[in-house]
Design a protein around this motif. Structure first.
Motif, PDB file in Angstrom:
ATOM      1  N   MET B 164       0.748  -1.189  -0.037  1.00  0.00           N
ATOM      2  CA  MET B 164       0.076   0.021   0.043  1.00  0.00           C
ATOM      3  C   MET B 164       0.862   1.262  -0.273  1.00  0.00           C
ATOM      4  SD  MET B 164      -2.654   1.122   2.855  1.00  0.00           S
ATOM      5  CE  MET B 164      -2.853   2.786   3.037  1.00  0.00           C
ATOM      6  N   GLY B 165       0.639   2.243  -1.037  1.00  0.00           N
ATOM      7  CA  GLY B 165       1.160   3.399  -0.997  1.00  0.00           C
ATOM      8  C   GLY B 165       2.714   3.257  -2.142  1.00  0.00           C
ATOM      9  N   ALA B 166       2.791   4.532  -2.421  1.00  0.00           N
ATOM     10  CA  ALA B 166       4.327   4.567  -3.305  1.00  0.00           C
ATOM     11  C   ALA B 166       5.517   3.876  -2.913  1.00  0.00           C
ATOM     12  CB  ALA B 166       4.360   5.866  -3.975  1.00  0.00           C
ATOM     13  N   CYS B 167       5.542   4.299  -1.446  1.00  0.00           N
ATOM     14  CA  CYS B 167       6.843   3.563  -0.893  1.00  0.00           C
ATOM     15  C   CYS B 167       6.989   2.123  -0.833  1.00  0.00           C
ATOM     16  CB  CYS B 167       6.799   4.214   0.691  1.00  0.00           C
ATOM     17  SG  CYS B 167       7.302   5.942   0.710  1.00  0.00           S
ATOM     18  N   ALA B 168       6.035   1.465  -0.384  1.00  0.00           N
ATOM     19  CA  ALA B 168       5.866  -0.008  -0.276  1.00  0.00           C
ATOM     20  C   ALA B 168       5.861  -0.475  -1.836  1.00  0.00           C
ATOM     21  CB  ALA B 168       4.583  -0.262   0.188  1.00  0.00           C
ATOM     22  N   ILE B 169       5.165   0.002  -2.929  1.00  0.00           N
ATOM     23  CA  ILE B 169       5.395  -0.352  -4.276  1.00  0.00           C
ATOM     24  C   ILE B 169       6.590  -0.361  -4.853  1.00  0.00           C
ATOM     25  CG2 ILE B 169       4.233  -0.366  -6.391  1.00  0.00           C
ATOM     26  CD1 ILE B 169       1.817   0.847  -4.947  1.00  0.00           C
ATOM     27  N   SER B 170       7.028   1.034  -4.873  1.00  0.00           N
ATOM     28  CA  SER B 170       8.259   1.703  -5.616  1.00  0.00           C
ATOM     29  C   SER B 170       9.344   2.155  -4.914  1.00  0.00           C
ATOM     30  CB  SER B 170       7.891   2.284  -6.980  1.00  0.00           C
ATOM     31  OG  SER B 170       7.465   3.563  -6.388  1.00  0.00           O
ATOM     32  N   GLY B 171       9.200   2.462  -3.671  1.00  0.00           N
ATOM     33  CA  GLY B 171      10.063   3.076  -2.876  1.00  0.00           C
ATOM     34  C   GLY B 171       9.776   4.344  -2.821  1.00  0.00           C
ATOM     35  N   GLY B 172       8.909   4.994  -3.595  1.00  0.00           N
ATOM     36  CA  GLY B 172       8.579   6.540  -3.742  1.00  0.00           C
ATOM     37  C   GLY B 172       9.634   7.396  -3.736  1.00  0.00           C
ATOM     38  N   ILE B 173       9.861   8.280  -2.889  1.00  0.00           N
ATOM     39  CA  ILE B 173      10.968   9.094  -3.097  1.00  0.00           C
ATOM     40  C   ILE B 173      12.213   8.952  -1.846  1.00  0.00           C
ATOM     41  CG2 ILE B 173      10.215  11.324  -1.766  1.00  0.00           C
ATOM     42  CD1 ILE B 173      11.444  12.798  -4.260  1.00  0.00           C
ATOM     43  N   ILE B 174      11.811   7.690  -1.145  1.00  0.00           N
ATOM     44  CA  ILE B 174      12.319   7.561   0.113  1.00  0.00           C
ATOM     45  C   ILE B 174      13.436   6.707  -0.085  1.00  0.00           C
ATOM     46  CG2 ILE B 174      12.189   7.010   2.692  1.00  0.00           C
ATOM     47  CD1 ILE B 174      11.310   9.972   2.015  1.00  0.00           C
ATOM     48  N   GLY B 175      13.108   5.436  -0.608  1.00  0.00           N
ATOM     49  CA  GLY B 175      14.023   4.252  -0.439  1.00  0.00           C
ATOM     50  C   GLY B 175      13.866   3.330  -1.561  1.00  0.00           C
ATOM     51  N   THR B 176      13.908   1.921  -1.108  1.00  0.00           N
ATOM     52  CA  THR B 176      13.471   0.723  -2.033  1.00  0.00           C
ATOM     53  C   THR B 176      12.065   0.121  -1.777  1.00  0.00           C
ATOM     54  OG1 THR B 176      15.748   0.035  -1.692  1.00  0.00           O
ATOM     55  CG2 THR B 176      14.515  -1.727  -2.515  1.00  0.00           C
ATOM     56  N   GLY B 177      11.443  -0.219  -2.697  1.00  0.00           N
ATOM     57  CA  GLY B 177       9.905  -0.735  -2.350  1.00  0.00           C
ATOM     58  C   GLY B 177       9.989  -2.133  -1.902  1.00  0.00           C
ATOM     59  N   VAL B 178       8.815  -2.422  -1.046  1.00  0.00           N
ATOM     60  CA  VAL B 178       8.867  -3.692  -0.576  1.00  0.00           C
ATOM     61  C   VAL B 178       8.802  -4.899  -1.498  1.00  0.00           C
ATOM     62  CG1 VAL B 178       7.601  -5.143   1.032  1.00  0.00           C
ATOM     63  CG2 VAL B 178       7.987  -2.988   1.640  1.00  0.00           C
ATOM     64  N   THR B 179       8.049  -4.378  -2.628  1.00  0.00           N
ATOM     65  CA  THR B 179       7.920  -5.451  -3.778  1.00  0.00           C
ATOM     66  C   THR B 179       9.063  -5.694  -4.441  1.00  0.00           C
ATOM     67  OG1 THR B 179       7.264  -3.485  -5.315  1.00  0.00           O
ATOM     68  CG2 THR B 179       5.494  -4.506  -4.164  1.00  0.00           C
ATOM     69  N   ASP B 180      10.352  -5.053  -4.223  1.00  0.00           N
ATOM     70  CA  ASP B 180      11.436  -5.647  -4.956  1.00  0.00           C
ATOM     71  C   ASP B 180      11.790  -6.990  -4.137  1.00  0.00           C
ATOM     72  OD1 ASP B 180      11.381  -3.228  -6.333  1.00  0.00           O
ATOM     73  OD2 ASP B 180      13.318  -2.412  -5.668  1.00  0.00           O
ATOM     74  N   LYS B 181      11.428  -7.020  -3.056  1.00  0.00           N
ATOM     75  CA  LYS B 181      11.785  -8.317  -2.266  1.00  0.00           C
ATOM     76  C   LYS B 181      10.994  -9.363  -2.053  1.00  0.00           C
ATOM     77  CE  LYS B 181      15.274  -5.571  -0.817  1.00  0.00           C
ATOM     78  NZ  LYS B 181      16.907  -5.902  -1.164  1.00  0.00           N
ATOM     79  N   PHE B 182       9.456  -8.834  -2.240  1.00  0.00           N
ATOM     80  CA  PHE B 182       8.268  -9.736  -1.882  1.00  0.00           C
ATOM     81  C   PHE B 182       7.275  -9.578  -3.083  1.00  0.00           C
ATOM     82  CE2 PHE B 182       9.932  -9.093   2.254  1.00  0.00           C
ATOM     83  CZ  PHE B 182      10.045 -10.457   2.566  1.00  0.00           C
ATOM     84  N   ASN B 183       6.718 -10.531  -3.568  1.00  0.00           N
ATOM     85  CA  ASN B 183       5.735 -10.408  -4.619  1.00  0.00           C
ATOM     86  C   ASN B 183       4.380  -9.907  -4.151  1.00  0.00           C
ATOM     87  OD1 ASN B 183       7.148 -11.055  -6.947  1.00  0.00           O
ATOM     88  ND2 ASN B 183       6.810 -13.375  -6.565  1.00  0.00           N
ATOM     89  N   ALA B 184       3.946  -9.006  -4.498  1.00  0.00           N
ATOM     90  CA  ALA B 184       2.407  -8.570  -3.946  1.00  0.00           C
ATOM     91  C   ALA B 184       1.340  -8.957  -4.761  1.00  0.00           C
ATOM     92  CB  ALA B 184       2.657  -6.967  -3.787  1.00  0.00           C
ATOM     93  N   ASP B 185       0.406  -9.420  -4.220  1.00  0.00           N
ATOM     94  CA  ASP B 185      -1.025  -9.728  -5.192  1.00  0.00           C
ATOM     95  C   ASP B 185      -1.614  -8.537  -5.478  1.00  0.00           C
ATOM     96  OD1 ASP B 185      -0.697 -12.599  -4.742  1.00  0.00           O
ATOM     97  OD2 ASP B 185      -1.011 -11.897  -2.880  1.00  0.00           O
ATOM     98  N   VAL B 186      -1.585  -7.413  -4.647  1.00  0.00           N
ATOM     99  CA  VAL B 186      -2.262  -6.186  -4.753  1.00  0.00           C
ATOM    100  C   VAL B 186      -1.407  -5.061  -4.524  1.00  0.00           C
ATOM    101  CG1 VAL B 186      -4.311  -4.788  -4.041  1.00  0.00           C
ATOM    102  CG2 VAL B 186      -4.700  -7.395  -4.029  1.00  0.00           C
ATOM    103  N   VAL B 187      -1.360  -4.087  -5.344  1.00  0.00           N
ATOM    104  CA  VAL B 187      -0.461  -2.932  -5.104  1.00  0.00           C
ATOM    105  C   VAL B 187      -1.765  -1.597  -5.058  1.00  0.00           C
ATOM    106  CG1 VAL B 187       1.605  -3.477  -5.869  1.00  0.00           C
ATOM    107  CG2 VAL B 187      -0.161  -2.451  -7.676  1.00  0.00           C
ATOM    108  N   ILE B 188      -1.577  -0.747  -4.160  1.00  0.00           N
ATOM    109  CA  ILE B 188      -2.509   0.350  -3.981  1.00  0.00           C
ATOM    110  C   ILE B 188      -1.601   1.715  -4.183  1.00  0.00           C
ATOM    111  CG2 ILE B 188      -4.327   1.304  -2.566  1.00  0.00           C
ATOM    112  CD1 ILE B 188      -4.534  -1.488  -1.155  1.00  0.00           C
ATOM    113  N   GLY B 189      -1.977   2.352  -5.208  1.00  0.00           N
ATOM    114  CA  GLY B 189      -1.154   3.777  -5.365  1.00  0.00           C
ATOM    115  C   GLY B 189      -1.548   4.784  -4.493  1.00  0.00           C
ATOM    116  N   GLY B 190      -0.775   5.761  -4.450  1.00  0.00           N
ATOM    117  CA  GLY B 190      -1.125   6.806  -3.587  1.00  0.00           C
ATOM    118  C   GLY B 190       0.140   7.297  -2.755  1.00  0.00           C
ATOM    119  N   CYS B 191       0.102   8.539  -2.294  1.00  0.00           N
ATOM    120  CA  CYS B 191       1.214   9.036  -1.289  1.00  0.00           C
ATOM    121  C   CYS B 191       0.347   9.942  -0.417  1.00  0.00           C
ATOM    122  CB  CYS B 191       2.214   9.344  -1.959  1.00  0.00           C
ATOM    123  SG  CYS B 191       3.694  10.161  -0.799  1.00  0.00           S
ATOM    124  N   PRO B 192      -0.317   9.403   0.695  1.00  0.00           N
ATOM    125  CA  PRO B 192      -0.776   8.071   0.637  1.00  0.00           C
ATOM    126  C   PRO B 192      -1.999   7.756  -0.101  1.00  0.00           C
ATOM    127  CG  PRO B 192      -1.621   9.319   2.514  1.00  0.00           C
ATOM    128  CD  PRO B 192      -0.686  10.325   1.640  1.00  0.00           C
TER     129      PRO B 192
END
Lengths: 388, 208
Positions: B164-192
């Motif tokens: 959920m959110g740009a950070c978890a999906i792609s890392g946003g502007i802060i860091g690395t996304g969680v989806t780089d390490k784990f496959n997500a079934d659902v991604v929800i865009g937004g910040c937040p």
């Protein structure tokens, strides 16, 4: 720098950055202080660990040292979710995108303090309308933040109706902010010397929320079940307290009084002070500040003219600023070299609030924990972060 | 006495829950909805590239104005795996991997009376043992990466992973996304992401 000077300490101690000790209008090289001795587990104690994924709003690992019921010591480990955010080497505009995301719930406070420090470094003053508009943002943010604190305290007591009614009001404030600024958390609403926060009907809308809250507050005050959980819970006697925790202990610490970065002086502002020192006092201050912030918003008279933007050229300079966020003092110090940030200093309120929370937990029992924790309004996102 | 007192206060307040999703959202902050526009802009997170907007990266910073602007569409999510098992009861385990707090509060907000997730059979749980889906917020951090692994192991199947959110999906502007390490079934865009988007995505995730 217009306001901060290097010199001998005077006035209250605001906090320490990596390099400096900060006092109102004064900074000096950081004095080495002896770290308190870490707590050593006694034979009678065991450690009860709570978290990091615990049902709290944010992740943190909390260790309670207890012989069975009384809590002797609390450790809070936020390193487990440490974020490293690069700020140096960026332009102020690029850095702002990251600063807003240090603590998203208090994004306006962080952004406005950071921008004030950059403007100080540039030697520019935004128009009066922009400064007053910034007050409106911070006070709107304070109302929402205080509503969350009271809601979470009611949730700790399992009070379903007030929790839902407070949650309803908090969502109303988020929608008001979203409508007036375009974003529910003020992201992208502030820039150097400028702001995007349309203010027509803001005072009326916020006033309605404040009126609705007053009714819930009065009802909570006559609920002995609720009040008994707060009184004598987490007594804070620390003279260096900040924000609502200080004001709930009879200490008149408020950056709105002693920091000139925003023109609160024109609004005849006087802090809410209570003497209780415990979670009940913090509940009272947070609740009464909702009405106070609403009144401040009504007092601010500005038009939407002159909400202009400044561009940073090849500027060299050093700037500092401090504002009163919902949880206490936020401080930023910035050094600019050719328009690029070459150094950043900061003080976040959750650091001091966490320190005082831990002291206030001694002698309490586990069931007091949630009430006391929520009463401080601590944000792990402000603790588990390193600015590089 | 106190119980009756609060009960009556609740009754007198009336129903505040909106008709969403049967009716359109009542109140949306524009900068949490889909962006439309033309051309290339200097996007700090490369969410706009070759004239295309990517909701998975966008942090809604408004740098793309006036070329791009929000259109009010809250359907900024992608569901690549869903499960109808959760149609009547869907228990979520929130996990903050390294968030700024805004995603945490917005997820919390779907329980607010305006949205009332429980009427839709959606609930929070404090333990992965009782969870049907894990909702990950924030950038990937090493410490929480291990916690996330343990939580996924503890969850019974079938289970869904939601970023959920740009950070978890792609890392946003802060860091690395969680989806780089784990496959997500659902991604929800937004910040937040706004609560309407979260609710829509959750319903889609259970096959609605």
């Amino acid at each position: 720098m217009r306001y901060y000077k290097e010199g001998k300490p005077k006035g209250r101690f605001i906090g320490s950055t990596e390099r400096y000790d900060i006092y109102p209008g004064i900074y000096r090289k950081k004095e080495e202080r002896q770290e308190p001795e870490p707590h050593r587990k006694t034979e009678q104690e065991f450690v009860f660990s709570y978290g990091p994924a615990s049902g709290m709003l944010e992740s943190s690992e909390i260790d309670f040292y207890t012989p069975g019921e009384i809590i002797n010591h609390v450790d809070v480990d936020y390193d487990v979710r440490m974020r490293k955010i690069g700020i140096t080497g960026l332009t102020p505009a690029d850095a702002l995108l990251r600063i807003e995301r240090i603590n998203g719930f208090h994004a306006a406070s962080h952004a406005i303090c950071f921008l004030s420090a950059v403007e100080d470094a540039m030697g520019v003053s935004p128009p009066d309308n922009v400064l007053k508009n910034r007050i409106l943002q911070i006070e709107s943010e304070r109302i929402r933040s205080n509503l969350l604190v009271v809601e979470r305290m009611a949730q700790a007591a399992g009070f379903g109706v007030p929790v839902n009614q407070l949650s309803l009001l908090r969502e109303k404030v988020s929608r008001i902010i979203g409508k007036h600024s375009g974003h529910r958390y003020f992201y992208g609403s502030n820039s150097l010397g400028g702001t995007v926060f349309e203010i027509s009907s803001l005072a009326e809308e916020i006033g309605e929320v404040s009126d609705e809250f007053r009714d819930i507050f009065r009802s909570l005050l006559v609920s002995k079940l609720f009040i008994n959980r707060l009184q004598n819970n987490g007594i804070n006697m620390e003279s260096d307290s900040i924000g609502p925790a200080a004001r709930a202990s009879g200490i008149m610490h408020d950056a709105r009084m002693d920091s000139p970065d925003l023109p609160y002086g024109e609004l005849d502002f006087k802090p809410v002070i209570k003497e209780e020192s415990d979670a009940f006092g913090r509940f009272m201050v947070r609740s009464m500040e909702i009405g106070q912030s609403s009144d401040l918003i009504k007092k601010v008279k500005i038009s939407n003219d002159e909400l202009s933007e400044n561009q940073v050229g090849s500027v060299n300079g050093k700037g500092m600023a401090r504002i009163e966020s919902p949880a206490g003092d936020i401080f930023y110090g910035i050094e600019l070299k050719d328009g690029i940030i070459s150094a950043i200093d900061h003080i976040f309120p959750s650091v001091k609030n966490l320190e005082n929370f831990r002291k206030s937990m001694r002698g309490n029992i586990f069931t007091d924990f949630h009430f006391n924790w929520e009463s401080y309004g601590i944000w792990i996102s402000e603790l588990g972060v390193v600015l590089e | 006495m106190n119980i009756n007192f609060w009960f009556l206060k609740g009754i007198f307040k009336g129903i505040k829950t909106e008709k969403f999703p049967k009716k359109a959202p009542l109140d949306i902050a524009p900068w949490s909805t889909a962006l439309v526009g033309k051309g290339n802009v200097d996007c700090p997170v490369e969410a706009i590239k070759d004239g295309k907007w990517n909701f998975e990266k966008c942090i809604f910073c408004r740098r793309c104005l006036p070329e791009y602007a929000p259109n009010g569409d809250t359907a900024i999510y992608k569901v690549s795996g869903n499960d109808r098992t959760f149609k009547k009861s869907f228990h979520l385990f929130p996990l903050d991997s390294g968030a700024c707090g805004a995603c945490n509060v917005e997820l919390h907000n779907i329980a607010a009376p305006q949205y009332d997730m429980t009427r839709l059979g959606i609930f929070f749980t404090n333990t992965p043992r009782h969870a049907d889906a894990i909702v990950i917020m924030g950038v990937w951090t090493e410490g929480m990466g291990k916690v996330l692994e343990r939580a996924l192991e503890a969850m019974p199947g079938p289970k869904l992973v939601i970023a959920m959110g740009a950070c978890a999906i792609s890392g946003g502007i802060i860091g690395t996304g969680v989806t780089d390490k784990f496959n997500a079934d659902v991604v929800i865009g937004g910040c937040p992401p706004n609560p309407y988007t979260i609710l829509s995505a959750l319903m889609k995730a259970r096959g609605e």
